[in-house]
Scaffold this motif. Structure first.
Motif, mmCIF file in Angstrom:
data_model
loop_
_atom_site.group_PDB
_atom_site.id
_atom_site.type_symbol
_atom_site.label_atom_id
_atom_site.label_comp_id
_atom_site.label_asym_id
_atom_site.label_seq_id
_atom_site.Cartn_x
_atom_site.Cartn_y
_atom_site.Cartn_z
ATOM 1 N N HIS A 124 -6.408 1.972 4.841
ATOM 2 C CA HIS A 124 -5.568 1.717 3.673
ATOM 3 C C HIS A 124 -4.429 0.826 4.115
ATOM 4 C CE1 HIS A 124 -6.796 5.173 1.045
ATOM 5 N NE2 HIS A 124 -7.360 5.485 2.174
ATOM 6 N N HIS B 275 0.236 3.389 0.742
ATOM 7 C CA HIS B 275 -0.686 4.114 -0.104
ATOM 8 C C HIS B 275 -0.119 5.503 -0.404
ATOM 9 C CE1 HIS B 275 -4.028 6.098 -1.608
ATOM 10 N NE2 HIS B 275 -4.194 6.848 -0.544
ATOM 11 N N ILE C 89 -8.617 1.766 -3.707
ATOM 12 C CA ILE C 89 -7.363 2.419 -3.325
ATOM 13 C C ILE C 89 -6.835 1.948 -1.975
ATOM 14 C CG2 ILE C 89 -8.390 4.422 -2.132
ATOM 15 C CD1 ILE C 89 -5.398 4.452 -4.605
ATOM 16 N N TRP D 267 -11.642 4.679 -7.860
ATOM 17 C CA TRP D 267 -10.585 5.655 -7.584
ATOM 18 C C TRP D 267 -10.532 6.744 -8.666
ATOM 19 C CZ3 TRP D 267 -8.685 7.813 -3.775
ATOM 20 C CH2 TRP D 267 -7.514 8.580 -3.857
#
Ligand code: A2P
Length: 416
Positions: free
Chosen positions: A122, A126, A166, A194
């Motif tokens: 990520h 996040h 995401i 997501w």
């Protein structure tokens, strides 16, 4: 599902031994029969000696090349040179004498999915996963790191990139792919829906966003990221209707397959009960993939077995134990022992083991040398494979990542 075998590495030790030209006693130059007789004896002795040397050489070569079979005495007495169990020999690539594993799995659609992918981190910032502990960047990378990793991976021969909406880095990934010049049809691109967008009307706009960011018109694989649906306006408030009955979400995904925007659909983080709950609906397209955490700490043997029996291919995320436990993973005595014995790295042992279990493996790294290293998987000799499988499945399983507490729902319903 079919497995595609990669050709084995060509055999090693195939060079011939060139013996020096024979030197004979010249009987024409002898001065008498006693001399001739002595010369003959010397010659016989030389020939016998030479023949013995040749026989010993041939036997050694046979042992090195595996011609004498897996139980060869030579292989046992010289473990460093046994074909199927040897480590790297000076000057050789690590693992060069080990057999390779299948490079692809063929899905019911006929598409071949590469067995090893670059898993992505990520982008830092996040918000919806459990916070990493202060010294670990679990699943996270800084801006630019993932794009670079994708470029290195594509240069190193990866053709499978595992991403998600995401992860907040799809633009970076799309740009890196474009820059690499690798044609789209050679690539396998996965993304994930997501939790906030499970409502049928929200799915296509989010998929379109992903496609636009990745600069592609279709995905090879689209997964429901978690078996948990959130209400769109309150990101972590669970929509129990869509969570308990994911069929409306799935029907929309089937429609998007028909539209040509997705080639294959699957799920992620589903347990057997949740999968049955979905497939009991008599689906037009069954989930072909379930992407789950699989590593030494959490090997999930029942799920592996059930998935094989039910034609669902598993994908292993966090195969090295993620940032959180990678150090511990690479120091497991069995893993280190096998790595030493085979002359490969502990990470390669763990990735090879997962691939050999029949799963796609998704190691994450932003380090160029490790990205290259992680693509090199080898067939572990049966005894070593079983040793690792037994060690991994003999301790109490422990998940490396589980947002159940943060989200207030028992996602995996593991037996405690
Ligand atoms: P880095 O990105 O700094 O290379 P997992 O794939 O289980 O999620 O693990 C990811 C973690 O493992 C990252 O911290 C990554 O670090 C590290 N890692 C990935 N490949 C290797 C490797 N071959 N050797 C050591 N550590 C690795």
């Amino acid at each position: 599902m079919a497995y595609v075998e990669q050709k084995q590495q060509p055999g090693k030790f195939q060079s011939r031994f060139e013996l020096p030209p024979p030197v004979y006693a010249d009987s024409q130059t002898s001065t008498g029969s006693r001399c001739a007789c002595r010369a003959r004896r010397v010659e016989v002795f030389r020939r016998v000696a030479k023949a013995s040397i040749v026989l010993v050489f041939l036997y050694v070569i046979a042992g090195l090349s595996g011609w004498t079979g897996g139980s060869s005495r030579i292989g046992q007495s010289l473990p460093w040179c046994h074909k199927s169990e040897a480590g790297a020999i000076d000057g050789e690539q690590p693992g060069a004498n080990l057999a390779r594993l299948p490079t692809h799995f063929v899905l019911p659609s006929g598409d071949a999915i590469p067995a090893i992918a670059l898993g992505e981190f990520h982008l830092i910032l996040h918000l919806h996963l459990p916070s990493p502990s202060s010294h670990n960047r679990t699943w996270q990378a800084s801006k630019g790191e993932v794009g670079n990793a994708v470029k290195v991976a594509l240069q190193s021969g990866y053709r499978h990139i595992d991403g998600a909406w995401i992860y907040r880095n799809e633009e970076e990934v799309g740009a890196a792919i474009k820059e690499s010049g690798v044609p789209r049809e050679e690539l396998w691109l996965t993304s994930k829906l997501w939790n906030t967008f499970h409502a049928p009307e929200d799915i296509e706009p989010k998929l379109d966003e992903t496609l636009r960011r990745l600069q592609t018109s279709y995905l090879d694989l689209y997964l429901i990221h978690w078996p948990i649906a959130f209400f769109p306006d309150e990101p972590q408030k669970i929509d129990y209707d869509l969570t308990n009955n994911p069929y409306p979400t799935w029907k929309k995904l089937e429609e998007l397959v028909d539209k040509g925007k997705i080639r294959n659909i699957g799920v992620s983080n589903f347990n057997i009960r949740r999968l049955r709950n979905l497939t009991d609906n008599g689906l037009r397209y069954k989930p072909v993939i379930n992407q789950v955490e699989l590593n030494y700490f959490n090997p999930q043997p029942e799920l592996v077995k059930w998935s094989k029996e039910n034609g669902i291919l598993l994908e292993a995320y966090s195969p090295l134990g993620s940032n959180k436990q990678v150090g511990e993973s690479l120091n497991i005595p069995e893993v280190k022992g096998i790595a030493k014995q085979l002359g490969i790295t502990p990470a390669q042992v763990l990735i090879s083991w997962q691939a050999q279990r029949g799963t796609v493996v998704l190691p994450k790294s932003v380090t160029p040398s490790r990205i290259e290293e992680n693509l090199q998987v080898f067939r572990l000799p049966t005894k070593l494979y079983e040793k690792l499988e037994t060690a991994a499945t003999s301790h109490k399983p422990q998940r490396v990542g589980d947002p159940s507490k943060a989200w207030g729902i028992d996602i995996f319903e593991d037996e405690v």
